[in-house]
Enzyme design. Structure first.
Site, PDB file in Angstrom:
ATOM      1  N   GLY A 112       0.861  -1.364  -0.269  1.00  0.00           N
ATOM      2  CA  GLY A 112      -0.185   0.219   0.113  1.00  0.00           C
ATOM      3  C   GLY A 112       1.266   1.074   0.039  1.00  0.00           C
ATOM      4  CD  GLU A 115      -1.610  -1.016  -3.839  1.00  0.00           C
ATOM      5  OE1 GLU A 115      -1.467  -1.643  -2.302  1.00  0.00           O
ATOM      6  OE2 GLU A 115      -2.122  -1.603  -4.943  1.00  0.00           O
ATOM      7  CD  GLU A 135       0.561  -5.291  -2.179  1.00  0.00           C
ATOM      8  OE1 GLU A 135       1.496  -5.537  -3.000  1.00  0.00           O
ATOM      9  OE2 GLU A 135       0.087  -4.132  -1.267  1.00  0.00           O
TER      10      GLU A 135
END
Ligand code: CAA
Length: 261
Positions: A112, A115, A135
Protein backbone atom coordinates in the site's frame (compact mmCIF):
# COMPACT_ATOMS: atom_id res chain seq x y z
CA UNK A 1 9.93 21.95 10.84
CA UNK A 2 7.13 23.70 12.63
CA UNK A 3 4.53 20.96 12.46
CA UNK A 4 1.12 21.12 14.02
CA UNK A 5 -0.04 17.88 15.51
CA UNK A 6 -3.30 16.87 13.85
CA UNK A 7 -3.26 13.61 15.72
CA UNK A 8 -0.14 11.71 16.58
CA UNK A 9 -0.11 9.43 13.52
CA UNK A 10 -0.48 12.10 10.88
CA UNK A 11 1.15 15.51 11.11
CA UNK A 12 0.13 18.52 9.10
CA UNK A 13 1.85 21.79 8.39
CA UNK A 14 1.53 24.63 5.93
CA UNK A 15 4.79 25.74 4.36
CA UNK A 16 3.91 28.88 2.40
CA UNK A 17 1.28 27.75 -0.10
CA UNK A 18 2.12 24.04 0.26
CA UNK A 19 -0.01 21.82 2.49
CA UNK A 20 2.30 19.18 4.00
CA UNK A 21 0.93 15.88 5.31
CA UNK A 22 3.35 13.52 7.03
CA UNK A 23 2.71 9.92 8.05
CA UNK A 24 4.15 9.49 11.53
CA UNK A 25 3.88 5.92 12.76
CA UNK A 26 7.55 5.01 13.08
CA UNK A 27 7.03 1.97 15.31
CA UNK A 28 5.25 0.23 12.40
CA UNK A 29 7.31 1.75 9.55
CA UNK A 30 4.32 3.96 8.71
CA UNK A 31 2.06 0.97 7.99
CA UNK A 32 -1.26 2.30 6.74
CA UNK A 33 -3.82 1.30 9.33
CA UNK A 34 -7.44 2.26 8.70
CA UNK A 35 -6.99 5.08 11.17
CA UNK A 36 -3.83 6.43 9.47
CA UNK A 37 -5.53 6.30 6.08
CA UNK A 38 -8.61 8.10 7.39
CA UNK A 39 -6.48 10.85 8.88
CA UNK A 40 -4.20 11.31 5.94
CA UNK A 41 -7.06 11.44 3.45
CA UNK A 42 -8.94 13.92 5.67
CA UNK A 43 -5.79 16.08 5.97
CA UNK A 44 -5.19 16.08 2.22
CA UNK A 45 -8.85 16.94 1.58
CA UNK A 46 -8.65 19.78 4.09
CA UNK A 47 -5.70 21.32 2.23
CA UNK A 48 -7.37 20.59 -1.10
CA UNK A 49 -10.22 22.86 0.06
CA UNK A 50 -7.92 25.55 1.51
CA UNK A 51 -7.76 28.54 -0.84
CA UNK A 52 -4.33 29.51 0.54
CA UNK A 53 -2.84 26.16 -0.53
CA UNK A 54 -1.75 25.60 -4.12
CA UNK A 55 -0.09 22.20 -3.90
CA UNK A 56 -0.17 19.19 -1.57
CA UNK A 57 2.89 17.32 -0.33
CA UNK A 58 2.73 13.82 1.18
CA UNK A 59 5.69 12.29 2.96
CA UNK A 60 6.77 9.79 5.59
CA UNK A 61 10.08 9.40 7.38
CA UNK A 62 13.56 8.91 6.00
CA UNK A 63 13.34 5.16 6.82
CA UNK A 64 9.84 4.54 5.50
CA UNK A 65 7.36 6.32 3.32
CA UNK A 66 4.98 3.48 4.21
CA UNK A 67 5.56 -0.28 4.54
CA UNK A 68 2.09 -1.12 3.26
CA UNK A 69 -1.33 -1.74 4.67
CA UNK A 70 -1.29 -2.76 8.34
CA UNK A 71 -0.93 -6.52 8.04
CA UNK A 72 -1.74 -7.12 11.71
CA UNK A 73 -5.02 -5.28 11.32
CA UNK A 74 -5.95 -7.15 8.14
CA UNK A 75 -5.02 -10.66 9.24
CA UNK A 76 -8.43 -11.63 10.66
CA UNK A 77 -10.54 -9.53 8.28
CA UNK A 78 -13.45 -11.07 6.39
CA UNK A 79 -14.46 -10.09 2.86
CA UNK A 80 -17.71 -8.63 4.21
CA UNK A 81 -15.90 -6.46 6.74
CA UNK A 82 -13.49 -5.34 4.04
CA UNK A 83 -16.37 -4.44 1.74
CA UNK A 84 -18.50 -2.67 4.36
CA UNK A 85 -15.82 -0.87 6.36
CA UNK A 86 -15.23 1.83 3.73
CA UNK A 87 -11.50 1.15 4.05
CA UNK A 88 -10.82 0.86 0.37
CA UNK A 89 -13.12 3.75 -0.57
CA UNK A 90 -10.63 6.05 1.16
CA UNK A 91 -8.34 5.42 -1.80
CA UNK A 92 -11.04 6.65 -4.19
CA UNK A 93 -11.02 9.97 -2.33
CA UNK A 94 -7.33 10.38 -3.11
CA UNK A 95 -8.19 10.21 -6.79
CA UNK A 96 -10.61 13.08 -6.36
CA UNK A 97 -8.04 15.55 -4.99
CA UNK A 98 -8.03 18.51 -7.35
CA UNK A 99 -4.74 20.09 -6.42
CA UNK A 100 -1.46 18.51 -7.47
CA UNK A 101 -0.06 16.03 -4.97
CA UNK A 102 3.71 15.65 -4.71
CA UNK A 103 5.15 12.62 -2.92
CA UNK A 104 8.43 12.91 -1.01
CA UNK A 105 9.42 9.25 -0.77
CA UNK A 106 12.32 7.84 1.22
CA UNK A 107 12.98 4.29 2.41
CA UNK A 108 10.29 1.63 2.14
CA UNK A 109 7.39 2.22 -0.23
CA UNK A 110 5.97 -1.30 -0.21
CA UNK A 111 2.51 -2.68 -0.88
CA UNK A 112 0.00 0.00 0.00
CA UNK A 113 2.99 2.34 0.45
CA UNK A 114 3.94 1.90 -3.19
CA UNK A 115 0.28 2.30 -4.15
CA UNK A 116 0.08 5.49 -2.09
CA UNK A 117 3.20 6.85 -3.80
CA UNK A 118 1.59 6.09 -7.15
CA UNK A 119 -1.47 8.15 -6.16
CA UNK A 120 0.86 11.16 -6.16
CA UNK A 121 1.08 13.23 -9.32
CA UNK A 122 4.86 13.55 -9.03
CA UNK A 123 7.39 11.76 -6.85
CA UNK A 124 10.70 13.05 -5.54
CA UNK A 125 12.59 9.99 -4.29
CA UNK A 126 15.45 9.79 -1.87
CA UNK A 127 18.30 7.60 -3.10
CA UNK A 128 17.27 5.10 -0.38
CA UNK A 129 13.71 4.71 -1.68
CA UNK A 130 12.59 1.14 -2.42
CA UNK A 131 9.39 0.38 -4.29
CA UNK A 132 7.73 -3.01 -4.22
CA UNK A 133 4.42 -4.88 -4.23
CA UNK A 134 5.08 -7.89 -1.96
CA UNK A 135 1.44 -8.76 -1.26
CA UNK A 136 1.59 -12.21 -2.84
CA UNK A 137 4.16 -13.15 -0.15
CA UNK A 138 1.38 -12.87 2.43
CA UNK A 139 -1.32 -14.51 0.35
CA UNK A 140 -3.06 -11.51 -1.12
CA UNK A 141 -2.67 -9.14 -4.06
CA UNK A 142 -2.26 -5.38 -4.34
CA UNK A 143 -5.71 -4.02 -3.52
CA UNK A 144 -5.29 -0.26 -3.72
CA UNK A 145 -4.51 0.09 -7.39
CA UNK A 146 -1.11 -1.61 -7.59
CA UNK A 147 -1.92 -4.00 -10.42
CA UNK A 148 -3.33 -1.16 -12.49
CA UNK A 149 -1.17 1.87 -11.70
CA UNK A 150 2.12 0.00 -11.59
CA UNK A 151 1.43 -1.65 -14.94
CA UNK A 152 0.62 1.71 -16.46
CA UNK A 153 3.72 3.29 -14.89
CA UNK A 154 6.44 0.72 -15.58
CA UNK A 155 4.91 -1.64 -18.14
CA UNK A 156 3.62 -5.19 -17.92
CA UNK A 157 6.91 -7.09 -17.71
CA UNK A 158 8.34 -5.21 -14.72
CA UNK A 159 4.95 -4.95 -13.00
CA UNK A 160 4.45 -8.71 -13.31
CA UNK A 161 7.90 -9.37 -11.87
CA UNK A 162 7.33 -7.02 -8.95
CA UNK A 163 3.90 -8.43 -8.14
CA UNK A 164 4.56 -12.12 -8.85
CA UNK A 165 8.23 -12.51 -7.96
CA UNK A 166 8.79 -9.81 -5.35
CA UNK A 167 11.19 -7.67 -7.39
CA UNK A 168 11.87 -4.39 -5.67
CA UNK A 169 12.93 -1.26 -7.50
CA UNK A 170 15.60 0.98 -6.07
CA UNK A 171 15.31 4.71 -6.62
CA UNK A 172 17.53 4.80 -9.72
CA UNK A 173 15.64 1.93 -11.38
CA UNK A 174 12.36 3.62 -10.50
CA UNK A 175 13.67 6.77 -12.18
CA UNK A 176 14.80 4.90 -15.29
CA UNK A 177 11.37 3.26 -15.56
CA UNK A 178 9.47 6.53 -15.16
CA UNK A 179 7.94 5.74 -11.77
CA UNK A 180 9.50 8.79 -10.10
CA UNK A 181 10.46 12.27 -11.26
CA UNK A 182 13.87 12.58 -9.67
CA UNK A 183 16.27 10.98 -7.23
CA UNK A 184 18.00 13.17 -4.67
CA UNK A 185 20.26 12.63 -1.63
CA UNK A 186 18.39 11.31 1.39
CA UNK A 187 19.40 14.35 3.49
CA UNK A 188 17.50 16.67 1.19
CA UNK A 189 14.60 14.65 -0.24
CA UNK A 190 11.99 16.56 1.71
CA UNK A 191 13.39 20.00 0.86
CA UNK A 192 13.66 19.09 -2.84
CA UNK A 193 10.08 17.86 -2.88
CA UNK A 194 8.95 20.98 -1.04
CA UNK A 195 10.72 23.16 -3.61
CA UNK A 196 8.91 21.33 -6.42
CA UNK A 197 5.57 21.68 -4.65
CA UNK A 198 6.23 25.37 -3.99
CA UNK A 199 6.99 25.94 -7.68
CA UNK A 200 3.63 24.37 -8.58
CA UNK A 201 1.85 26.34 -5.85
CA UNK A 202 3.19 29.63 -7.28
CA UNK A 203 1.46 29.04 -10.61
CA UNK A 204 -2.04 30.24 -11.50
CA UNK A 205 -4.48 27.99 -9.64
CA UNK A 206 -7.13 27.59 -12.34
CA UNK A 207 -4.62 26.57 -15.00
CA UNK A 208 -2.89 24.15 -12.61
CA UNK A 209 -6.15 22.51 -11.62
CA UNK A 210 -7.36 22.11 -15.19
CA UNK A 211 -3.96 20.89 -16.37
CA UNK A 212 -3.91 18.18 -13.68
CA UNK A 213 -7.42 17.11 -14.63
CA UNK A 214 -6.48 16.83 -18.29
CA UNK A 215 -3.31 14.80 -17.63
CA UNK A 216 -5.12 12.47 -15.21
CA UNK A 217 -7.81 11.78 -17.80
CA UNK A 218 -5.18 10.97 -20.43
CA UNK A 219 -4.88 7.56 -18.77
CA UNK A 220 -8.58 6.77 -19.24
CA UNK A 221 -9.63 8.31 -22.54
CA UNK A 222 -8.97 7.51 -26.16
CA UNK A 223 -6.72 10.06 -27.89
CA UNK A 224 -9.72 11.58 -29.66
CA UNK A 225 -11.74 11.92 -26.46
CA UNK A 226 -8.70 13.18 -24.57
CA UNK A 227 -7.95 15.85 -27.15
CA UNK A 228 -11.57 17.02 -27.13
CA UNK A 229 -11.55 17.13 -23.33
CA UNK A 230 -8.26 19.07 -23.30
CA UNK A 231 -9.63 21.60 -25.77
CA UNK A 232 -12.67 22.36 -23.60
CA UNK A 233 -10.46 22.90 -20.56
CA UNK A 234 -8.13 25.06 -22.65
CA UNK A 235 -11.09 27.27 -23.66
CA UNK A 236 -12.12 27.45 -20.00
CA UNK A 237 -8.77 28.92 -18.94
CA UNK A 238 -9.71 32.03 -20.96
CA UNK A 239 -12.41 32.72 -18.36
CA UNK A 240 -9.80 33.11 -15.61
CA UNK A 241 -8.36 36.44 -14.47
CA UNK A 242 -4.94 34.84 -14.23
CA UNK A 243 -4.94 34.01 -17.95
CA UNK A 244 -5.54 37.69 -18.73
CA UNK A 245 -2.91 38.76 -16.21
CA UNK A 246 -0.36 36.15 -17.35
CA UNK A 247 -0.57 37.16 -21.00
CA UNK A 248 -0.70 40.90 -20.23
CA UNK A 249 2.38 40.59 -18.02
CA UNK A 250 4.21 38.73 -20.78
CA UNK A 251 3.42 41.54 -23.22
CA UNK A 252 4.44 44.22 -20.71
CA UNK A 253 7.65 42.32 -19.87
CA UNK A 254 6.93 42.14 -16.13
CA UNK A 255 6.26 39.43 -13.57
CA UNK A 256 2.59 38.47 -13.40
CA UNK A 257 0.63 39.10 -10.21
CA UNK A 258 -1.65 36.09 -10.03
CA UNK A 259 -4.71 36.06 -7.80
CA UNK A 260 -5.71 32.42 -8.15
CA UNK A 261 -8.95 33.31 -9.88
N1 CAA B 1 1.93 -3.88 8.76
C1 CAA B 1 2.06 -3.90 10.11
N2 CAA B 1 3.25 -3.77 10.75
C2 CAA B 1 4.35 -3.60 9.99
C3 CAA B 1 4.29 -3.56 8.58
C4 CAA B 1 3.00 -3.69 7.96
N3 CAA B 1 2.83 -3.62 6.64
N4 CAA B 1 5.54 -3.39 8.10
C5 CAA B 1 6.35 -3.32 9.17
N5 CAA B 1 5.64 -3.44 10.32
C6 CAA B 1 6.13 -3.44 11.70
C7 CAA B 1 6.81 -4.76 12.06
O1 CAA B 1 5.85 -5.74 12.41
C8 CAA B 1 7.69 -4.34 13.21
O2 CAA B 1 6.90 -4.21 14.35
P1 CAA B 1 7.37 -4.90 15.75
O3 CAA B 1 8.65 -4.19 16.10
O4 CAA B 1 6.23 -4.62 16.68
O5 CAA B 1 7.58 -6.35 15.45
C9 CAA B 1 8.13 -2.93 12.80
O6 CAA B 1 7.18 -2.48 11.83
C10 CAA B 1 9.49 -2.88 12.14
O7 CAA B 1 9.48 -3.80 11.05
P2 CAA B 1 10.62 -4.94 10.85
O8 CAA B 1 11.15 -5.37 12.17
O9 CAA B 1 10.02 -6.00 9.97
O10 CAA B 1 11.72 -4.09 10.07
P3 CAA B 1 12.79 -4.63 9.02
O11 CAA B 1 13.71 -3.50 8.75
O12 CAA B 1 13.37 -5.94 9.46
O13 CAA B 1 11.94 -4.95 7.68
C11 CAA B 1 10.31 -4.47 5.97
C12 CAA B 1 11.31 -3.91 7.00
C13 CAA B 1 11.04 -5.19 4.85
C14 CAA B 1 9.56 -3.27 5.38
C15 CAA B 1 9.33 -5.45 6.67
O14 CAA B 1 8.80 -4.83 7.81
C16 CAA B 1 8.19 -5.89 5.81
O15 CAA B 1 8.35 -6.75 4.97
N6 CAA B 1 6.96 -5.30 6.01
C17 CAA B 1 5.77 -5.70 5.31
C18 CAA B 1 5.76 -5.23 3.87
C19 CAA B 1 4.52 -5.73 3.17
O16 CAA B 1 4.30 -6.89 3.00
N7 CAA B 1 3.65 -4.79 2.74
C20 CAA B 1 2.42 -5.11 2.06
C21 CAA B 1 1.29 -5.12 3.03
S1 CAA B 1 -0.25 -5.68 2.33
C22 CAA B 1 -0.86 -4.37 1.46
O17 CAA B 1 -0.27 -3.32 1.42
C23 CAA B 1 -2.21 -4.58 0.79
C24 CAA B 1 -2.63 -3.48 -0.13
O18 CAA B 1 -2.41 -3.55 -1.32
C25 CAA B 1 -3.39 -2.32 0.35
Amino acid sequence: MNETMLRDEVLIDKSGAVGVVRINRPQALNALSFSVMEKLVAALEMYDQDAAVGCLLLTGSERAFAAGADIKELEAATPVEMALSGRMELWDRLRRLRKPLVGAVSGFALGGGCELAMCCDMIVASETAVFGQPETDIGTIPGAGGTQRLTRAVGKAVAMEMILAGRRLGAREALALGLVNRVVPSESFFEEALALAAAVAAKPAVAVRLAKEAVVRAGDLSLEEGLAFERKLFYLTFASADQKEGMKAFREKRRPAFTGS
